[in-house]
Design an enzyme around this catalytic site. Structure first.
Site, PDB file in Angstrom:
ATOM      1  N   LYS A 137     -33.628  43.201 -24.682  1.00 43.64           N
ATOM      2  CA  LYS A 137     -33.116  43.695 -26.033  1.00 43.64           C
ATOM      3  C   LYS A 137     -33.947  42.461 -26.799  1.00 43.64           C
ATOM      4  CE  LYS A 137     -28.905  44.113 -28.703  1.00 43.64           C
ATOM      5  NZ  LYS A 137     -27.373  43.896 -28.637  1.00 43.64           N
ATOM      6  N   SER A 155     -25.538  47.320 -31.381  1.00 45.79           N
ATOM      7  CA  SER A 155     -26.789  46.471 -31.427  1.00 45.79           C
ATOM      8  C   SER A 155     -27.985  46.818 -30.367  1.00 45.79           C
ATOM      9  CB  SER A 155     -27.018  45.157 -31.889  1.00 45.79           C
ATOM     10  OG  SER A 155     -26.248  44.419 -30.747  1.00 45.79           O
ATOM     11  N   SER A 209     -21.551  46.430 -28.633  1.00 46.41           N
ATOM     12  CA  SER A 209     -23.011  46.674 -28.804  1.00 46.41           C
ATOM     13  C   SER A 209     -23.689  47.512 -27.631  1.00 46.41           C
ATOM     14  CB  SER A 209     -23.587  45.530 -29.230  1.00 46.41           C
ATOM     15  OG  SER A 209     -23.307  45.329 -30.691  1.00 46.41           O
TER      16      SER A 209
END
Length: 474
Positions: free
Chosen positions: A79, A155, A179
């Protein structure tokens, strides 16, 4: 080799060790799929094909010598909120689009040491501040492969998109308010938020942390495979703890006893009803848990998301983004911030120290209400989201001032587990008549991550969900 991505991550690791496939061939297969499909999906911010093939070559040498690490040769995405030495880390922001760290974050270092092949950085919203993945670094938001007109949440949206579309076998994510779990739910995947302290946030330091890193995967076993590598807290971690056994082993056995499980489906937000398909996800899961011998009891939601709590969440988002902007963004580049990030940063800048402490107190009371109400239960069961994946542009329909509350309306089932520090997992439930995925959330006792994984694996073995894939899979 067109079907390599059909293998689970665990099956790929076994095939690599058996010599049935090379890391080079596996890596090239995924790079080709990314090149062919990602322009429509928005899963990646950066793809490092050259570096990945170098990693694969080293992995093949270790495999040939019989010296593989637990992830040796397995392609992986990181990520883009987490530092990767020599590969740009944008934090999803045009303000830091060219930043190249000199060192890996703690967890990235663990994944490299385990032999993972890093294909690149997965898409994330600016500074991870939203439950949708859209920024000014990439040309397309991360979308669920089941409907490219809808977000894959955030996210960790890019990570979930990549795994669901067969661009990665498994992915690294992070979760501060849902997330990992909400993207998993929008993409028919398993997403694990570990207990506080199991995965170290190093080099970040803080007395209170709602966020942690964890895996997004197609199966519980694949999530456990990655979590076993990540669960090694850095020396000096204030909340660090080590499990007594491996998570991969936990994913192969059932819980050692019938569990007492609390169920609710209310959102806790005044005027917001949980969508019938989201309710169905929790109810299907509850029905199967009862068949498996567990004691499932429906209770009222322990604490509602009253207006003061919603205000505290939005203020906390503002404080967090303000801190990130202050640390990372030179004043002359603040004009490159997205409108909502700028709004949050300005709101955070305006908070006094006393107001920040008051915000923390409101959220602590909110979290404590859940812990007290759930003390007699082993697990809590809810929908993962209050509604199906939302259409692109949904959150900005009423201006930046409304974005925070609109996000909480949709993701209201997940943030409380971040504040309490409990382990939580989203598992797939079903794909509805419109072809959209829905997930159920299970939240366990703190530091009982292995028990929670065993419960999820039991549901998987009992066929709670079917092996669905989006049209781009083939």
């Amino acid at each position: 080799m067109s079907d390599l991505h059909e293998l689970s991550a665990s099956e790929q690791v076994r095939a690599l060790r058996a010599g049935d496939v090379s890391s080079h061939d596996l890596t090239e297969h995924y790079l080709a799929r990314i090149d062919r499909l990602d322009r429509q999906l928005g899963a990646f911010v950066t793809v490092d094909a050259e570096g990945a093939l170098q990693d694969a070559a080293r992995a093949d040498e270790l495999l040939a010598r019989g010296e593989p690490g637990p992830l040796c040769g397995l392609p992986l995405g990181i990520k883009d909120l987490f530092a990767t030495a020599g590969t740009r880390t944008t934090f999803g922001s045009a303000t830091t689009a060219e930043y190249v760290p000199a060192e890996d974050s703690w967890t990235v270092g663990l994944l490299r040491s385990a032999g993972a092949v890093l294909l690149g950085k997965t898409n994330t919203p600016e500074f991870g501040a939203t439950c949708y993945t859209e920024n000014d670094v990439t040309t397309r938001p991360a979308v669920t492969p089941y409907d490219p007109g809808r977000y894959s949440s955030g996210s960790s949206g890019g990570a979930a998109t990549a795994v669901a579309a067969g661009l990665l076998p498994v992915a690294h994510g992070s979760d501060s308010a849902g997330s990992i779990r909400t993207p998993a739910a929008t993409c028919h995947l398993v997403g694990v938020k570990p207990s506080r302290g199991l995965v170290s946030p190093a080099p970040a330091i803080g007395f209170v942390s709602a966020g942690t890193e964890g895996p997004i995967a197609r199966t519980v076993a694949d999530a456990a495979l990655l979590l076993d590598v990540m669960a090694h807290p850095a020396p000096g971690d204030l909340y660090g703890w080590r499990p007594t056994g491996g998570f991969a082993d936990a994913a192969t056995r059932t819980p050692g006893r019938p569990l007492k499980i609390a169920l609710w489906t209310e959102t806790g937000v005044d005027g917001v009803e949980t969508h019938p398909e989201s309710v169905l996800a929790a109810q299907r899961t509850a029905a199967l848990l009862r068949e498996l011998g567990h004691d499932v009891r429906e209770i009222p939601i322990p604490v509602t998301l009253a207006e003061p709590v919603q205000q505290a969440f939005v203020a906390w988002f503002g404080y967090s983004v303000s801190a990130a902007v202050s640390a990372l963004v030179p004043a002359e580049r603040r004009n490159l911030l997205q409108p909502y990030s700028r709004y949050l940063a300005e709101a955070g800048d305006a908070l006094s120290g006393n107001e920040v402490v008051q915000t923390q107190s409101v959220l602590a009371r909110y979290a404590g209400g859940f812990l007290g109400a759930l003390d007699e239960f082993d697990v809590a069961l809810t929908p993962t989201t209050s509604a199906p994946p939302v259409r692109i542009g949904h959150y900005h329909e009423h201006g930046v001032e409304a974005v925070g509350n609109r996000m909480l309306n949709w993701s209201c089932h997940t943030p409380w587990a971040n504040l309490t520090g409990q382990p939580a997992i989203s598992v797939p439930s079903h794909v509805d008549g419109d072809g959209l995925p829905h997930g159920a959330q299970l939240v366990g006792r703190r530091c009982h991550d292995a028990e929670l994984l065993s419960l999820a694996a039991q549901l998987e073995d009992a066929a709670l969900w079917e092996d669905h894939h989006p049209s781009c899979w083939s």
